[in-house]
Design a protein around this motif. Structure first.
Motif, short mmCIF file in Angstrom:
data_model
loop_
_atom_site.label_atom_id
_atom_site.label_comp_id
_atom_site.label_asym_id
_atom_site.label_seq_id
_atom_site.Cartn_x
_atom_site.Cartn_y
_atom_site.Cartn_z
N ASP A 82 0.83 -1.21 0.00
CA ASP A 82 0.00 0.00 0.00
C ASP A 82 0.87 1.26 0.00
O ASP A 82 0.47 2.31 -0.52
N LYS A 104 -4.76 -16.41 1.58
CA LYS A 104 -5.30 -15.32 2.42
C LYS A 104 -4.62 -14.00 2.09
O LYS A 104 -5.26 -12.95 2.09
N ALA A 107 -6.16 -12.88 -1.19
CA ALA A 107 -7.54 -12.43 -0.98
C ALA A 107 -7.58 -11.05 -0.34
O ALA A 107 -8.34 -10.17 -0.77
N GLU A 108 -6.77 -10.84 0.68
CA GLU A 108 -6.79 -9.56 1.38
C GLU A 108 -6.21 -8.44 0.51
O GLU A 108 -6.67 -7.29 0.57
N GLN A 110 -6.43 -8.40 -2.80
CA GLN A 110 -7.50 -8.12 -3.77
C GLN A 110 -8.60 -7.27 -3.12
O GLN A 110 -9.09 -6.30 -3.72
N ASP A 111 -9.01 -7.65 -1.92
CA ASP A 111 -10.08 -6.92 -1.23
C ASP A 111 -9.70 -5.47 -0.93
O ASP A 111 -10.57 -4.58 -0.88
N ALA A 112 -8.39 -5.25 -0.75
CA ALA A 112 -7.91 -3.90 -0.45
C ALA A 112 -7.72 -3.06 -1.71
O ALA A 112 -7.35 -1.89 -1.63
N GLY A 113 -7.98 -3.67 -2.86
CA GLY A 113 -7.83 -2.94 -4.12
C GLY A 113 -6.40 -2.79 -4.58
O GLY A 113 -6.10 -1.94 -5.43
#
Length: 289
Positions: A82, A104, A107-108, A110-113
């Motif tokens: 980030d 995981k 996934a996280e 991806q979920d955070a953009g």
């Protein structure tokens, strides 16, 4: 190696990089460029990845990321991405997340953009399917079987009616017992291929029925190295009997698309009950050999 340093700067993100399963020459040029271009590499074992990087003249900071420290390390890696860093995720061998930790983190991210991409390459399961000589139109990757016999038999029994080739990794030390449990749960007549030491000097593929290979390994003892086991799909007699449109000729033609002449003849003989010798002769005709 001069070309590796000349690539354009990578965008910040998570890079899922496949690495060799044995032969170091199997690593792709793109994988080398990404490993050389990231800021940091997260890996299962820094010693294993360190040897690969040394062999390819790449020097990068490494940290361990595995199932035991994932909860602690994930937030750190995501925070770094980030903040603008490029992070590569590798496993000890092959494609990350295929029976290895990492989903995981993906996934996280991806979920955070955050930007996530995969650099494909070697995978032991796919290499074994390519060599097994068993149907590949449908397959189920099962990871690693349980260590204990009772649990292992239940594990196999759950997939006894799955009409697909079963693919899994197994320790060669447990291979004889594992094949015996598979034969007990799935039936000794199921075809199987044991693919050992893939891409390495002593690569070996042994094919036969579960009963045959279980007996062979019980007599010879556990082999050395690493292996992938591929078990062919079950023969559904009720779907191919006299009341079905799938007569012997159609079955044989279908089997020859995925198997050798010998294996196809044995497979169809088992389903139909017809003599293997006659079916083998017809298989030779259909295959043009």
């Amino acid at each position: 190696m001069a070309e590796i340093g000349s690539q354009k700067k990578l965008p910040a993100g998570l890079y899922i990089v496949a690495t060799p399963i044995g032969n170091l020459s199997d690593i792709s040029q793109r994988a080398l460029e990404v490993l050389a271009g990231v800021d940091h590499i997260a890996c299962e074992d820094t010693r294993v990845t360190g040897k690969l990087l040394t062999a390819k003249l790449i020097k990068k900071p490494l940290s361990s990321y595995h199932e035991h420290n994932g909860a602690r390390e994930r937030p750190k890696l995501l925070e770094r991405i980030d903040a603008g860093e490029r992070i590569a995720l590798v496993s000890d061998a092959g494609t990350p997340l295929i029976s290895d930790p990492g989903f995981k983190l993906v996934a996280e991210a991806q979920d955070a953009g955050l930007y996530v991409t995969a650099i494909p390459g070697p995978c032991a399961a796919i290499a074994a399917l390519s060599l097994a000589g068993l149907p590949t139109d449908r397959f189920l990757f099962m990871g690693f079987p349980p260590n204990k016999s009772g649990a292992r038999q239940s594990w196999f029994t759950q997939e006894a009616k799955t009409h697909a080739s079963l693919v899994f990794y197994e320790s060669t030390r447990r291979l004889p017992d594992c094949l015996a449990d598979a034969a007990e749960s799935l039936g000794g007549d199921r075809f199987v291929a044991v693919c050992r030491e893939l891409t390495k000097k002593f690569e070996e593929v042994k094919r036969g029925t579960l009963a045959e290979l279980a007996a062979a390994y019980a007599e010879d003892g556990a082999p050395k190295g690493e292996c992938v086991v591929v078990i062919g799909p079950p023969a559904h007699v009720e779907e191919a009997g006299s009341g079905s449109d799938m007569d012997t000729e159609h079955l044989l033609a279908a089997a020859l698309k995925h198997m050798s002449v010998k294996s196809a003849a044995a497979f169809v003989s088992e389903i139909t009950g017809e003599k293997k010798k006659a079916i083998y002769a017809r298989a030779l005709e259909l295959s043009g050999k």
